[in-house]
Design a protein around this motif. Structure first.
Motif, PDB file in Angstrom:
ATOM      1  N   ARG A   4      68.505  43.339 -32.199  1.00 35.88           N
ATOM      2  CA  ARG A   4      67.329  42.562 -32.606  1.00 35.88           C
ATOM      3  C   ARG A   4      66.495  43.310 -33.628  1.00 35.88           C
ATOM      4  NH1 ARG A   4      65.101  39.800 -26.972  1.00 35.88           N
ATOM      5  NH2 ARG A   4      66.958  38.574 -26.539  1.00 35.88           N
ATOM      6  N   LEU A   5      66.333  44.613 -33.423  1.00 37.63           N
ATOM      7  CA  LEU A   5      65.560  45.418 -34.376  1.00 37.63           C
ATOM      8  C   LEU A   5      66.234  45.452 -35.743  1.00 37.63           C
ATOM      9  CD1 LEU A   5      64.396  48.475 -32.209  1.00 37.63           C
ATOM     10  CD2 LEU A   5      62.974  46.638 -33.134  1.00 37.63           C
ATOM     11  N   VAL A   6      67.554  45.582 -35.751  1.00 37.02           N
ATOM     12  CA  VAL A   6      68.300  45.615 -37.019  1.00 37.02           C
ATOM     13  C   VAL A   6      68.161  44.279 -37.744  1.00 37.02           C
ATOM     14  CG1 VAL A   6      70.606  45.729 -38.048  1.00 37.02           C
ATOM     15  CG2 VAL A   6      69.937  47.365 -36.281  1.00 37.02           C
ATOM     16  N   ILE A   7      68.285  43.179 -36.999  1.00 41.94           N
ATOM     17  CA  ILE A   7      68.161  41.847 -37.595  1.00 41.94           C
ATOM     18  C   ILE A   7      66.748  41.625 -38.133  1.00 41.94           C
ATOM     19  CG2 ILE A   7      68.134  39.372 -37.090  1.00 41.94           C
ATOM     20  CD1 ILE A   7      70.476  39.852 -35.191  1.00 41.94           C
ATOM     21  N   ASP A   8      65.744  42.000 -37.334  1.00 39.12           N
ATOM     22  CA  ASP A   8      64.349  41.820 -37.766  1.00 39.12           C
ATOM     23  C   ASP A   8      64.034  42.680 -38.984  1.00 39.12           C
ATOM     24  OD1 ASP A   8      64.112  40.106 -35.670  1.00 39.12           O
ATOM     25  OD2 ASP A   8      62.853  41.399 -34.430  1.00 39.12           O
ATOM     26  N   PHE A   9      64.556  43.910 -38.989  1.00 41.11           N
ATOM     27  CA  PHE A   9      64.340  44.796 -40.142  1.00 41.11           C
ATOM     28  C   PHE A   9      65.011  44.223 -41.380  1.00 41.11           C
ATOM     29  CE2 PHE A   9      65.764  48.351 -42.826  1.00 41.11           C
ATOM     30  CZ  PHE A   9      64.521  48.923 -43.131  1.00 41.11           C
ATOM     31  N   SER A  10      66.232  43.713 -41.213  1.00 42.06           N
ATOM     32  CA  SER A  10      66.964  43.120 -42.342  1.00 42.06           C
ATOM     33  C   SER A  10      66.233  41.903 -42.876  1.00 42.06           C
ATOM     34  CB  SER A  10      68.380  42.726 -41.895  1.00 42.06           C
ATOM     35  OG  SER A  10      69.096  43.847 -41.439  1.00 42.06           O
ATOM     36  N   MET A  11      65.686  41.085 -41.987  1.00 43.41           N
ATOM     37  CA  MET A  11      64.929  39.899 -42.407  1.00 43.41           C
ATOM     38  C   MET A  11      63.689  40.311 -43.195  1.00 43.41           C
ATOM     39  SD  MET A  11      65.039  37.302 -39.135  1.00 43.41           S
ATOM     40  CE  MET A  11      63.831  36.228 -39.927  1.00 43.41           C
ATOM     41  N   THR A  12      63.020  41.360 -42.736  1.00 41.75           N
ATOM     42  CA  THR A  12      61.818  41.836 -43.430  1.00 41.75           C
ATOM     43  C   THR A  12      62.154  42.311 -44.835  1.00 41.75           C
ATOM     44  OG1 THR A  12      60.875  42.542 -41.312  1.00 41.75           O
ATOM     45  CG2 THR A  12      59.880  43.437 -43.299  1.00 41.75           C
ATOM     46  N   VAL A  13      63.240  43.085 -44.950  1.00 46.25           N
ATOM     47  CA  VAL A  13      63.661  43.591 -46.266  1.00 46.25           C
ATOM     48  C   VAL A  13      64.040  42.440 -47.185  1.00 46.25           C
ATOM     49  CG1 VAL A  13      65.407  44.942 -47.484  1.00 46.25           C
ATOM     50  CG2 VAL A  13      64.404  45.820 -45.364  1.00 46.25           C
ATOM     51  N   LEU A  14      64.818  41.491 -46.676  1.00 45.79           N
ATOM     52  CA  LEU A  14      65.256  40.359 -47.488  1.00 45.79           C
ATOM     53  C   LEU A  14      64.085  39.477 -47.899  1.00 45.79           C
ATOM     54  CD1 LEU A  14      68.574  39.273 -45.717  1.00 45.79           C
ATOM     55  CD2 LEU A  14      68.314  40.519 -47.867  1.00 45.79           C
ATOM     56  N   MET A  15      63.111  39.308 -46.998  1.00 43.46           N
ATOM     57  CA  MET A  15      61.926  38.514 -47.327  1.00 43.46           C
ATOM     58  C   MET A  15      61.166  39.175 -48.470  1.00 43.46           C
ATOM     59  SD  MET A  15      60.417  35.713 -46.320  1.00 43.46           S
ATOM     60  CE  MET A  15      58.846  34.857 -46.265  1.00 43.46           C
ATOM     61  N   LEU A  16      61.088  40.493 -48.421  1.00 41.06           N
ATOM     62  CA  LEU A  16      60.403  41.239 -49.471  1.00 41.06           C
ATOM     63  C   LEU A  16      61.133  41.082 -50.805  1.00 41.06           C
ATOM     64  CD1 LEU A  16      57.988  43.207 -49.852  1.00 41.06           C
ATOM     65  CD2 LEU A  16      59.605  45.076 -49.501  1.00 41.06           C
ATOM     66  N   VAL A  17      62.459  41.165 -50.770  1.00 36.74           N
ATOM     67  CA  VAL A  17      63.260  40.999 -51.994  1.00 36.74           C
ATOM     68  C   VAL A  17      63.137  39.574 -52.517  1.00 36.74           C
ATOM     69  CG1 VAL A  17      65.588  41.081 -52.969  1.00 36.74           C
ATOM     70  CG2 VAL A  17      64.870  42.798 -51.303  1.00 36.74           C
ATOM     71  N   ALA A  18      63.087  38.597 -51.609  1.00 36.03           N
ATOM     72  CA  ALA A  18      62.965  37.200 -52.015  1.00 36.03           C
ATOM     73  C   ALA A  18      61.657  36.943 -52.746  1.00 36.03           C
ATOM     74  CB  ALA A  18      63.073  36.286 -50.797  1.00 36.03           C
ATOM     75  N   MET A  19      60.608  37.704 -52.393  1.00 38.01           N
ATOM     76  CA  MET A  19      59.322  37.537 -53.063  1.00 38.01           C
ATOM     77  C   MET A  19      59.372  38.036 -54.506  1.00 38.01           C
ATOM     78  SD  MET A  19      57.711  36.129 -50.599  1.00 38.01           S
ATOM     79  CE  MET A  19      56.046  36.053 -51.245  1.00 38.01           C
ATOM     80  N   ALA A  20      60.369  38.869 -54.807  1.00 36.94           N
ATOM     81  CA  ALA A  20      60.467  39.474 -56.140  1.00 36.94           C
ATOM     82  C   ALA A  20      61.338  38.613 -57.058  1.00 36.94           C
ATOM     83  CB  ALA A  20      61.033  40.886 -56.033  1.00 36.94           C
ATOM     84  N   TYR A  21      61.054  37.334 -57.120  1.00 33.13           N
ATOM     85  CA  TYR A  21      61.861  36.389 -57.907  1.00 33.13           C
ATOM     86  C   TYR A  21      61.921  36.796 -59.380  1.00 33.13           C
ATOM     87  CZ  TYR A  21      63.356  31.950 -59.986  1.00 33.13           C
ATOM     88  OH  TYR A  21      64.019  30.990 -60.697  1.00 33.13           O
ATOM     89  N   HIS A  22      60.782  37.249 -59.894  1.00 33.73           N
ATOM     90  CA  HIS A  22      60.704  37.613 -61.322  1.00 33.73           C
ATOM     91  C   HIS A  22      61.522  38.856 -61.635  1.00 33.73           C
ATOM     92  CE1 HIS A  22      57.593  39.702 -59.068  1.00 33.73           C
ATOM     93  NE2 HIS A  22      57.671  40.665 -59.957  1.00 33.73           N
ATOM     94  N   ILE A  23      61.894  39.621 -60.599  1.00 30.64           N
ATOM     95  CA  ILE A  23      62.693  40.835 -60.793  1.00 30.64           C
ATOM     96  C   ILE A  23      64.180  40.550 -60.572  1.00 30.64           C
ATOM     97  CG2 ILE A  23      63.156  43.169 -59.929  1.00 30.64           C
ATOM     98  CD1 ILE A  23      60.212  43.375 -59.182  1.00 30.64           C
ATOM     99  N   THR A  24      64.502  39.808 -59.529  1.00 34.46           N
ATOM    100  CA  THR A  24      65.904  39.574 -59.169  1.00 34.46           C
ATOM    101  C   THR A  24      66.568  38.480 -59.993  1.00 34.46           C
ATOM    102  OG1 THR A  24      65.296  37.952 -57.467  1.00 34.46           O
ATOM    103  CG2 THR A  24      65.411  40.260 -56.798  1.00 34.46           C
TER     104      THR A  24
END
Length: 224
Positions: A4-24
């Protein structure tokens, strides 16, 4: 718990990357979105028992607060995922519709709200996360120095996060849609640090607010 911790951490990282639309760029943004959807579904499956307990037991302030945040987070993420399909350009190009400006507006606004609710959700579970981390690392003995150090770091993160919130115009992003996109003057590392600090505001705020609520509940119980 580790899964659960790994999944939650991965979701947090991906959410952060998703916010960087202008970069990705759009293609990576959509790929991250699909990955988030999969992890979000897995997260809810692993925590499916929570849905069965919504209307059971006593609803104190802490439980009502947690319930409200979790439902708002679930609602915002559901709207983000649903609205993403008709405006997809790369992964689901065959689902595009004309005059999709309203859907784009809904998608962007709920994305930022989902980001905030995610941070609050993490903050309300921060005690559980810390306890799990202590058990996995073997750090179970209390330490005043460690506690003071962590709280000083938390204060510094919150102070910087407030400044970053103004510089990145977070309030406007939660209330106004910009069809031309929100620019970002700075490097990728600056974006990550800024948004992690903004998350830190809500994680720390909800965590310590919950501790205050719990303390008041114990004080009332002792008075009885």
């Amino acid at each position: 718990m580790l899964i659960r911790l790994v999944i939650d951490f991965s979701m947090t990282v991906l959410m952060l990357v998703a916010m960087a639309y202008h970069i990705t760029g759009n293609a990576i943004h959509e790929l991250i979105g699909v990955s988030l959807l999969v992890l979000f579904l897995v997260h809810n499956i692993l925590n499916r028992r929570w849905y069965k307990t919504i209307f059971k037991g006593k609803h104190n302030v802490r439980r009502i607060l947690s319930l409200a945040v979790n439902l708002l987070f679930l609602l915002s993420m559901t709207v983000v995922m649903v609205s993403s399909v008709p405006i997809s350009q790369d992964i689901f190009p065959f689902t595009q519709i004309n005059n999709d400006m309203i859907l784009r507006q809904i998608h962007v606004l709920t994305s930022y709200w989902g980001f905030i609710f995610m941070a609050i959700h993490i903050g309300l579970s921060w005690g559980t996360i810390l306890n799990a981390a202590r058990k996995m690392t073997g750090i179970t003995n209390p330490s005043i120095i460690r506690t003071i150090t962590l709280r000083v770091i938390a204060v510094l993160i919150v102070v910087y996060g407030v400044q970053a919130s103004f510089e990145r115009d977070i309030v406007s992003k939660l209330t106004i849609y910009n069809p031309f996109g929100w620019g970002f003057d700075g490097s990728t590392s600056e974006f990550i640090f800024d948004y992690l600090s903004i998350m830190g505001i809500y994680i720390a705020g909800s965590h310590y607010a919950l501790k205050i609520v719990q303390k008041q509940g114990k004080d009332r119980a002792h008075l009885r």
